[in-house]
Design a protein around this motif. Structure first.
Motif, PDB file in Angstrom:
ATOM      1  N   ARG A   1      -2.153   5.712  -7.920  1.00 15.98           N
ATOM      2  CA  ARG A   1      -3.180   6.186  -6.989  1.00 15.98           C
ATOM      3  C   ARG A   1      -4.376   5.258  -6.952  1.00 15.98           C
ATOM      4  O   ARG A   1      -4.951   4.981  -5.897  1.00 15.98           O
ATOM      5  CB  ARG A   1      -3.645   7.602  -7.365  1.00 15.98           C
ATOM      6  CG  ARG A   1      -4.606   8.178  -6.322  1.00 15.98           C
ATOM      7  CD  ARG A   1      -5.136   9.530  -6.715  1.00 15.98           C
ATOM      8  NE  ARG A   1      -6.236   9.450  -7.656  1.00 15.98           N
ATOM      9  CZ  ARG A   1      -7.496   9.152  -7.329  1.00 15.98           C
ATOM     10  NH1 ARG A   1      -7.809   8.836  -6.091  1.00 15.98           N
ATOM     11  NH2 ARG A   1      -8.444   9.133  -8.241  1.00 15.98           N
TER      12      ARG A   1
ATOM     13  N   THR B   1      -5.614   7.394  -1.989  1.00 16.66           N
ATOM     14  CA  THR B   1      -5.235   6.181  -2.705  1.00 16.66           C
ATOM     15  C   THR B   1      -6.391   5.205  -2.571  1.00 16.66           C
ATOM     16  O   THR B   1      -6.921   5.018  -1.472  1.00 16.66           O
ATOM     17  CB  THR B   1      -3.966   5.558  -2.107  1.00 16.66           C
ATOM     18  OG1 THR B   1      -2.860   6.439  -2.333  1.00 16.66           O
ATOM     19  CG2 THR B   1      -3.668   4.208  -2.751  1.00 16.66           C
TER      20      THR B   1
ATOM     21  N   GLN C   1      -1.166  -2.255   3.986  1.00 16.29           N
ATOM     22  CA  GLN C   1       0.243  -1.947   3.741  1.00 16.29           C
ATOM     23  C   GLN C   1       0.421  -0.500   3.271  1.00 16.29           C
ATOM     24  O   GLN C   1       1.305   0.219   3.747  1.00 16.29           O
ATOM     25  CB  GLN C   1       0.818  -2.910   2.705  1.00 16.29           C
ATOM     26  CG  GLN C   1       2.290  -2.706   2.394  1.00 16.29           C
ATOM     27  CD  GLN C   1       3.181  -2.926   3.596  1.00 16.29           C
ATOM     28  OE1 GLN C   1       2.914  -3.791   4.431  1.00 16.29           O
ATOM     29  NE2 GLN C   1       4.251  -2.156   3.712  1.00 16.29           N
ATOM     30  N   LEU C   2      -0.423  -0.068   2.351  1.00 13.96           N
ATOM     31  CA  LEU C   2      -0.298   1.280   1.812  1.00 13.96           C
ATOM     32  C   LEU C   2      -0.629   2.349   2.856  1.00 13.96           C
ATOM     33  O   LEU C   2      -0.126   3.470   2.784  1.00 13.96           O
ATOM     34  CB  LEU C   2      -1.201   1.442   0.585  1.00 13.96           C
ATOM     35  CG  LEU C   2      -0.704   0.737  -0.678  1.00 13.96           C
ATOM     36  CD1 LEU C   2      -1.736   0.854  -1.796  1.00 13.96           C
ATOM     37  CD2 LEU C   2       0.632   1.313  -1.142  1.00 13.96           C
ATOM     38  N   LYS C   3      -1.459   2.000   3.834  1.00 16.57           N
ATOM     39  CA  LYS C   3      -1.801   2.966   4.883  1.00 16.57           C
ATOM     40  C   LYS C   3      -0.568   3.331   5.708  1.00 16.57           C
ATOM     41  O   LYS C   3      -0.510   4.409   6.326  1.00 16.57           O
ATOM     42  CB  LYS C   3      -2.894   2.397   5.802  1.00 16.57           C
ATOM     43  CG  LYS C   3      -3.452   3.424   6.779  1.00 16.57           C
ATOM     44  CD  LYS C   3      -4.154   4.564   6.035  1.00 16.57           C
ATOM     45  CE  LYS C   3      -4.860   5.540   6.975  1.00 16.57           C
ATOM     46  NZ  LYS C   3      -3.946   6.462   7.661  1.00 16.57           N
ATOM     47  N   LYS C   4       0.439   2.486   5.706  1.00 16.83           N
ATOM     48  CA  LYS C   4       1.673   2.788   6.426  1.00 16.83           C
ATOM     49  C   LYS C   4       2.489   3.856   5.697  1.00 16.83           C
ATOM     50  O   LYS C   4       3.371   4.481   6.290  1.00 16.83           O
ATOM     51  CB  LYS C   4       2.519   1.521   6.572  1.00 16.83           C
ATOM     52  CG  LYS C   4       1.849   0.407   7.359  1.00 16.83           C
ATOM     53  CD  LYS C   4       2.713  -0.843   7.360  1.00 16.83           C
ATOM     54  CE  LYS C   4       2.029  -2.006   8.088  1.00 16.83           C
ATOM     55  NZ  LYS C   4       2.856  -3.248   8.028  1.00 16.83           N
ATOM     56  N   GLN C   5       2.181   4.053   4.408  1.00 13.42           N
ATOM     57  CA  GLN C   5       2.972   4.964   3.586  1.00 13.42           C
ATOM     58  C   GLN C   5       2.187   6.196   3.138  1.00 13.42           C
ATOM     59  O   GLN C   5       2.776   7.232   2.844  1.00 13.42           O
ATOM     60  CB  GLN C   5       3.479   4.225   2.335  1.00 13.42           C
ATOM     61  CG  GLN C   5       4.181   2.918   2.625  1.00 13.42           C
ATOM     62  CD  GLN C   5       4.251   2.023   1.405  1.00 13.42           C
ATOM     63  OE1 GLN C   5       4.065   2.474   0.272  1.00 13.42           O
ATOM     64  NE2 GLN C   5       4.517   0.750   1.619  1.00 13.42           N
ATOM     65  N   ARG C   6       0.870   6.083   3.070  1.00 11.98           N
ATOM     66  CA  ARG C   6       0.056   7.159   2.530  1.00 11.98           C
ATOM     67  C   ARG C   6      -1.022   7.557   3.541  1.00 11.98           C
ATOM     68  O   ARG C   6      -1.544   6.723   4.266  1.00 11.98           O
ATOM     69  CB  ARG C   6      -0.576   6.731   1.203  1.00 11.98           C
ATOM     70  CG  ARG C   6       0.478   6.250   0.199  1.00 11.98           C
ATOM     71  CD  ARG C   6      -0.121   5.913  -1.150  1.00 11.98           C
ATOM     72  NE  ARG C   6       0.871   5.313  -2.033  1.00 11.98           N
ATOM     73  CZ  ARG C   6       0.657   5.014  -3.309  1.00 11.98           C
ATOM     74  NH1 ARG C   6      -0.545   5.271  -3.851  1.00 11.98           N
ATOM     75  NH2 ARG C   6       1.608   4.474  -4.044  1.00 11.98           N
ATOM     76  N   GLU C   7      -1.336   8.839   3.541  1.00 12.51           N
ATOM     77  CA  GLU C   7      -2.222   9.369   4.579  1.00 12.51           C
ATOM     78  C   GLU C   7      -3.653   8.889   4.442  1.00 12.51           C
ATOM     79  O   GLU C   7      -4.292   8.504   5.423  1.00 12.51           O
ATOM     80  CB  GLU C   7      -2.189  10.908   4.542  1.00 12.51           C
ATOM     81  CG  GLU C   7      -3.028  11.554   5.624  1.00 12.51           C
ATOM     82  CD  GLU C   7      -2.918  13.067   5.610  1.00 12.51           C
ATOM     83  OE1 GLU C   7      -3.621  13.718   6.399  1.00 12.51           O
ATOM     84  OE2 GLU C   7      -2.121  13.594   4.807  1.00 12.51           O
TER      85      GLU C   7
ATOM     86  N   ASP D   1       6.287   0.251  -5.932  1.00 11.28           N
ATOM     87  CA  ASP D   1       5.498   1.436  -6.247  1.00 11.28           C
ATOM     88  C   ASP D   1       4.103   1.068  -6.741  1.00 11.28           C
ATOM     89  O   ASP D   1       3.933   0.085  -7.472  1.00 11.28           O
ATOM     90  CB  ASP D   1       6.200   2.270  -7.323  1.00 11.28           C
ATOM     91  CG  ASP D   1       7.497   2.885  -6.816  1.00 11.28           C
ATOM     92  OD1 ASP D   1       7.574   3.150  -5.602  1.00 11.28           O
ATOM     93  OD2 ASP D   1       8.417   3.078  -7.625  1.00 11.28           O
TER      94      ASP D   1
END
Length: 220
Positions: free
Chosen positions: A5, A92, A27-33, A2
């Motif tokens: 923001r 984010t 990596q976070l782009k795979k989970q957050r728009e 986790d």
């Protein structure tokens, strides 16, 4: 794993925070728009987030950096849209902070907004193979200087001890005692240990919270 923001990355020069910032954004782009990466390191002109501009754009990641990044001009200036990091809570943002107390001074521009929202983490990126951070004591001394300059306390540690492409699994394993000592001296948790993706399989199950990295290629 986790993440808040706002994810602030700082550490001494050569700790590998810029490469970590790029990989974390991808990596976070795979989970957050909506993901933004901001390079506010206005002191070090040698290795910038802008070197990965193509990869970031291809993956729909917004990049905020100095207009002079990647050029032969190095002026201590921040882009005006840096304030969007705190004004727009729908994204984010990974923020690459300067590598020492001088670089961390730039953080003061948005510190108030970061603290007011209180949805951030400040990660200390450490590398025991760098000359000035070979011991936990040296690393903590630099950490305190960054905190004093930036006005935000670190919340966790990232062990990014490496020797570039020459790093072995043994090097990473040997660095864990150093990382745990830094955590003991600071009272901070070890958020993760980042390793070259080529070593990830070898170290899986041996180190908790592993994060694979693809080495950033510097534009000449």
């Amino acid at each position: 794993m986790d993440f808040k923001r706002l994810i602030l990355l700082s550490g001494h020069y050569g700790s590998g925070k810029t490469n970590l910032a790029v990989n974390l954004a991808l990596q976070l782009k795979k989970q957050r728009e909506r993901v933004t990466i901001a390079d506010i390191d206005i002191v070090n002109p040698y290795f910038r987030t802008s070197d990965s501009r193509g990869d970031l754009m291809e993956n729909g990641i917004r990049l905020i950096c100095s207009d002079f990044a990647g050029s032969n001009v190095d002026l201590p200036a921040l882009p005006a849209d840096i304030y969007s990091l705190t004004d727009d809570p729908g994204q984010t943002a990974i923020i690459d902070v300067g590598g020492d107390d001088r670089g961390a001074l730039a953080l003061g521009r948005i510190r108030e907004g970061i603290l007011r929202e209180n949805n951030y983490e400040m990660l200390l990126v450490i590398n025991r193979f760098r000359p000035l951070t070979r011991t936990a004591g040296q690393t903590v001394e630099i950490m305190r200087e960054i905190e004093a300059a930036g006005g935000i306390s670190f919340t966790a540690v990232v062990n990014n001890s490496n020797l570039g492409a020459q790093t072995t699994a043994g090097d990473v394993l040997d660095s864990m005692a150093y990382a745990h000592e830094v955590c003991k001296l600071t009272g901070l948790p070890l958020k993760m240990t980042s390793v070259n993706e080529s070593l990830f399989e070898q170290l899986s199950g041996k180190i908790d919270h592993l994060f694979p990295l693809r080495l950033q290629k510097k534009i000449q």
